[in-house]
Design a protein around this motif. Structure first.
Motif, PDB file in Angstrom:
ATOM      1  N   MET A  42       0.846  -1.187   0.000  1.00 44.68           N
ATOM      2  CA  MET A  42       0.000   0.000   0.000  1.00 44.68           C
ATOM      3  C   MET A  42       0.885   1.240   0.000  1.00 44.68           C
ATOM      4  N   PRO A  43       0.403   2.344  -0.601  1.00 42.65           N
ATOM      5  CA  PRO A  43       1.203   3.565  -0.578  1.00 42.65           C
ATOM      6  C   PRO A  43       1.383   4.057   0.850  1.00 42.65           C
ATOM      7  N   MET A  44       2.568   4.560   1.153  1.00 47.51           N
ATOM      8  CA  MET A  44       2.839   5.051   2.499  1.00 47.51           C
ATOM      9  C   MET A  44       2.225   6.425   2.690  1.00 47.51           C
ATOM     10  N   GLY A  45       1.629   6.635   3.844  1.00 49.93           N
ATOM     11  CA  GLY A  45       1.078   7.933   4.192  1.00 49.93           C
ATOM     12  C   GLY A  45       2.169   8.797   4.812  1.00 49.93           C
ATOM     13  N   ALA A  46       1.737   9.823   5.499  1.00 46.18           N
ATOM     14  CA  ALA A  46       2.686  10.701   6.185  1.00 46.18           C
ATOM     15  C   ALA A  46       3.441   9.914   7.260  1.00 46.18           C
ATOM     16  N   LYS A  47       4.689  10.266   7.471  1.00 40.35           N
ATOM     17  CA  LYS A  47       5.507   9.571   8.471  1.00 40.35           C
ATOM     18  C   LYS A  47       4.959   9.869   9.865  1.00 40.35           C
ATOM     19  N   PRO A  48       4.656   8.808  10.661  1.00 41.19           N
ATOM     20  CA  PRO A  48       4.135   9.025  12.010  1.00 41.19           C
ATOM     21  C   PRO A  48       5.212   9.596  12.935  1.00 41.19           C
ATOM     22  N   GLU A  49       4.790  10.179  14.044  1.00 37.60           N
ATOM     23  CA  GLU A  49       5.715  10.795  14.999  1.00 37.60           C
ATOM     24  C   GLU A  49       6.755   9.818  15.515  1.00 37.60           C
ATOM     25  N   MET A  50       6.340   8.562  15.746  1.00 38.20           N
ATOM     26  CA  MET A  50       7.270   7.585  16.313  1.00 38.20           C
ATOM     27  C   MET A  50       8.157   6.925  15.272  1.00 38.20           C
ATOM     28  N   GLY A  51       8.021   7.295  14.006  1.00 36.74           N
ATOM     29  CA  GLY A  51       8.853   6.718  12.957  1.00 36.74           C
ATOM     30  C   GLY A  51       8.273   5.428  12.421  1.00 36.74           C
ATOM     31  N   ARG A  52       8.919   4.862  11.450  1.00 40.82           N
ATOM     32  CA  ARG A  52       8.453   3.625  10.824  1.00 40.82           C
ATOM     33  C   ARG A  52       9.201   2.427  11.407  1.00 40.82           C
ATOM     34  N   VAL A  53       8.495   1.312  11.519  1.00 37.76           N
ATOM     35  CA  VAL A  53       9.074   0.107  12.077  1.00 37.76           C
ATOM     36  C   VAL A  53       9.622  -0.798  10.981  1.00 37.76           C
ATOM     37  N   GLY A  54       8.934  -0.889   9.872  1.00 37.54           N
ATOM     38  CA  GLY A  54       9.351  -1.791   8.798  1.00 37.54           C
ATOM     39  C   GLY A  54       8.322  -1.820   7.706  1.00 37.54           C
ATOM     40  N   TYR A  55       7.975  -3.031   7.262  1.00 38.14           N
ATOM     41  CA  TYR A  55       7.052  -3.193   6.145  1.00 38.14           C
ATOM     42  C   TYR A  55       5.601  -3.161   6.593  1.00 38.14           C
ATOM     43  N   GLU A  56       5.202  -2.134   7.328  1.00 41.02           N
ATOM     44  CA  GLU A  56       3.827  -2.077   7.799  1.00 41.02           C
ATOM     45  C   GLU A  56       2.841  -1.780   6.668  1.00 41.02           C
ATOM     46  N   THR A  57       3.324  -1.511   5.486  1.00 35.36           N
ATOM     47  CA  THR A  57       2.435  -1.215   4.367  1.00 35.36           C
ATOM     48  C   THR A  57       2.291  -2.391   3.409  1.00 35.36           C
ATOM     49  N   MET A  58       2.787  -3.584   3.782  1.00 34.98           N
ATOM     50  CA  MET A  58       2.645  -4.770   2.936  1.00 34.98           C
ATOM     51  C   MET A  58       1.780  -5.798   3.646  1.00 34.98           C
ATOM     52  N   ILE A  59       0.939  -6.475   2.850  1.00 35.49           N
ATOM     53  CA  ILE A  59       0.029  -7.468   3.423  1.00 35.49           C
ATOM     54  C   ILE A  59      -0.205  -8.587   2.414  1.00 35.49           C
ATOM     55  N   TRP A  60      -0.321  -9.824   2.912  1.00 34.67           N
ATOM     56  CA  TRP A  60      -0.671 -10.956   2.053  1.00 34.67           C
ATOM     57  C   TRP A  60      -2.185 -11.064   2.021  1.00 34.67           C
ATOM     58  N   LEU A  61      -2.774 -11.094   0.813  1.00 32.17           N
ATOM     59  CA  LEU A  61      -4.219 -11.215   0.639  1.00 32.17           C
ATOM     60  C   LEU A  61      -4.522 -12.352  -0.325  1.00 32.17           C
ATOM     61  N   SER A  62      -5.640 -13.034  -0.100  1.00 32.35           N
ATOM     62  CA  SER A  62      -6.037 -14.085  -1.038  1.00 32.35           C
ATOM     63  C   SER A  62      -6.691 -13.446  -2.262  1.00 32.35           C
ATOM     64  N   GLU A  63      -6.730 -14.189  -3.341  1.00 31.96           N
ATOM     65  CA  GLU A  63      -7.243 -13.681  -4.612  1.00 31.96           C
ATOM     66  C   GLU A  63      -8.689 -13.200  -4.505  1.00 31.96           C
ATOM     67  N   VAL A  64      -9.493 -13.866  -3.684  1.00 28.56           N
ATOM     68  CA  VAL A  64     -10.906 -13.482  -3.557  1.00 28.56           C
ATOM     69  C   VAL A  64     -11.095 -12.152  -2.847  1.00 28.56           C
ATOM     70  N   ASP A  65     -10.087 -11.683  -2.115  1.00 31.37           N
ATOM     71  CA  ASP A  65     -10.182 -10.426  -1.386  1.00 31.37           C
ATOM     72  C   ASP A  65      -9.740  -9.216  -2.203  1.00 31.37           C
ATOM     73  N   ILE A  66      -9.279  -9.452  -3.430  1.00 34.37           N
ATOM     74  CA  ILE A  66      -8.702  -8.388  -4.252  1.00 34.37           C
ATOM     75  C   ILE A  66      -9.545  -8.191  -5.501  1.00 34.37           C
ATOM     76  N   SER A  67      -9.656  -6.936  -5.923  1.00 35.45           N
ATOM     77  CA  SER A  67     -10.282  -6.664  -7.222  1.00 35.45           C
ATOM     78  C   SER A  67      -9.393  -5.711  -8.000  1.00 35.45           C
ATOM     79  N   SER A  68      -9.445  -5.837  -9.306  1.00 36.38           N
ATOM     80  CA  SER A  68      -8.617  -5.013 -10.171  1.00 36.38           C
ATOM     81  C   SER A  68      -9.252  -3.642 -10.338  1.00 36.38           C
ATOM     82  N   LEU A  69      -8.435  -2.606 -10.412  1.00 35.11           N
ATOM     83  CA  LEU A  69      -8.955  -1.269 -10.655  1.00 35.11           C
ATOM     84  C   LEU A  69      -9.268  -1.062 -12.127  1.00 35.11           C
ATOM     85  N   VAL A  70      -8.723  -1.927 -12.973  1.00 41.00           N
ATOM     86  CA  VAL A  70      -8.966  -1.876 -14.414  1.00 41.00           C
ATOM     87  C   VAL A  70      -9.266  -3.291 -14.890  1.00 41.00           C
TER      88      VAL A  70
END
Length: 89
Positions: A42-70
């Protein structure tokens, strides 16, 4: 002897997708427990006050939970355009 057929993944690397939590880009995928799972960044938002820990913007999702924008054809075209832009940078 029997042959098993692996289903084709619905989404590809670099494709922009949406899901209940927002939007993101497919970074990787794997076939596990008879379903395709996708690593979505996912796109990263504004940097939080406490800083970033790691890959908090990545997630594993199953195919049924995703839809294409195009639609599928447009997604392939967008993917190819993104690859060309990345090479130009």
């Amino acid at each position: 002897m029997s042959a098993s057929v692996l289903p084709v993944p619905k989404f590809c690397k670099g494709q922009i997708v949406s899901f209940v939590g927002g939007e993101g880009v497919i970074k990787n995928y794997r076939f596990e427990s008879n379903i395709w799972e996708y690593l979505v960044e996912m796109p990263m938002g504004a940097k939080p006050e406490m800083g970033r820990v790691g890959y908090e913007t990545m997630i594993w999702l199953s195919e049924v939970d995703i839809s294409s924008l195009v639609n599928h054809f447009s997604g392939k075209m967008l993917y190819l355009q993104q690859k060309r832009l990345a090479k130009a940078c």
